[in-house]
Design an enzyme around this catalytic site. Sequence first.
Site, PDB file in Angstrom:
ATOM      1  N   HIS A   1       0.835  -1.204   0.000  1.00 30.88           N
ATOM      2  CA  HIS A   1       0.000   0.000   0.000  1.00 30.88           C
ATOM      3  C   HIS A   1       0.872   1.258   0.000  1.00 30.88           C
ATOM      4  O   HIS A   1       0.849   2.048   0.942  1.00 30.88           O
ATOM      5  CB  HIS A   1      -0.948  -0.009   1.202  1.00 30.88           C
ATOM      6  CG  HIS A   1      -2.036  -1.035   1.077  1.00 30.88           C
ATOM      7  ND1 HIS A   1      -1.978  -2.262   1.703  1.00 30.88           N
ATOM      8  CD2 HIS A   1      -3.213  -1.023   0.387  1.00 30.88           C
ATOM      9  CE1 HIS A   1      -3.078  -2.953   1.418  1.00 30.88           C
ATOM     10  NE2 HIS A   1      -3.836  -2.226   0.616  1.00 30.88           N
TER      11      HIS A   1
ATOM     12  N   SER B   1       3.581   3.474  -5.273  1.00 31.84           N
ATOM     13  CA  SER B   1       3.524   2.688  -6.498  1.00 31.84           C
ATOM     14  C   SER B   1       2.118   2.121  -6.714  1.00 31.84           C
ATOM     15  O   SER B   1       1.582   2.150  -7.830  1.00 31.84           O
ATOM     16  CB  SER B   1       4.555   1.551  -6.427  1.00 31.84           C
ATOM     17  OG  SER B   1       4.473   0.715  -7.554  1.00 31.84           O
TER      18      SER B   1
END
Length: 390
Positions: free
Chosen positions: A107, A110
Amino acid sequence: MDRYGSAFLDLDLDPPHIHLTTPWFQIAPEDILRLTVREIPHPTSFHPDFCSFDFFPRSIGGGDIYVEASLSMFKELGFIETYRLRRRTLARFLLMVQKGYRDVPYHNWSHAFAVSHFCFMLLKMPAVQHALNELERLSLLVACLCHDIDHRGTTNSFQLQSKTPLAQLYSSEGSVLERHHFAQTVSILSMEECNIFEQLTRKQYQTVLDHMREIILATDIAAHLRKVHKISAMVEEGYDRENTDHHYLFMCLLMTASDLSDQTKPFKYAKVIAENIYREFFSQGDLEKQMGNRPIEMMDREKACVPKMQLEFMDTVAVPVFDMLSRLLPDLRGTYHTMMNTRERWATMKDVVTEEGLPTGGLEYLRSTHLEEKVERRIEEQRSCAEMVR
């Protein structure tokens, strides 16, 4: 026009609820300059296949490249021109959003960029442009970029069980992390030269923030499962542009699909992302063991069989989401089929590791090219047998 700068005005959220727990660093002037002086590049300058649902957006580089590509997506969708977004403000906002993400396995920034890329592709579709108004589309893109800001790499259940400060703050409302992500987003918008909505009218600004709150809350899978029957009913009825509930449900479906878009990528990419997901899960499981608790199977590195867990998640959540979405947007049937091909490989991998008695705890076997080759051979054999039967 009645413009205003307070991100808390008329919100169901008071300033004391905002806690910037992420270390917010100063933005370097040269970073702002780099993003404002030159012309915004076209999305395909990052990769020729950038504007394809099959494209793996993480492949273009790293954090700063994602910021530049995000600028490009804003321009390509017409938001910069329509809402007179100041380049400097948008650049500073995106850089602050980037810094708001922690260095966790999945999380992270990216992931946020990958989710935003899939949303960008959806927003380019004429059917989506017809179904939603421009403020709704703007809200979706920004919400995707911000939807996991300051994620700690642990689940809502962990937050509640551990009685963390976030749980104490939001537990009565539910969706603890998602409410925190929205609060962090509002905090960034209230910072100096970060309010990308400064040119909106008071009513437009309130509408966008309301949309973003609902869209970010929709990323809680538990919340999605509570309303999936309503989304299914909308699909069965057919989307009605005049129905405000349909607008809300469709935005939630687009957000959830974007959030789960890694499941629609070819297996070689989906496998890499799955490893990141389970690295994060296993880290939480390790924490739970240190606390004297017993983690659930998918969080336990010694017990979890990733192909089995992936199949269960896809069949419970992802496959129904993309089935519904592809029925509303027939051009996405190809994306749905790619996901089903990926699902077939997870199922075959599960069979192979079970038959051969391979250890399924941990993640090392996911990197085995030998195992992947066996999976592909098995699928080819099964398809050849099927053709012969025909």
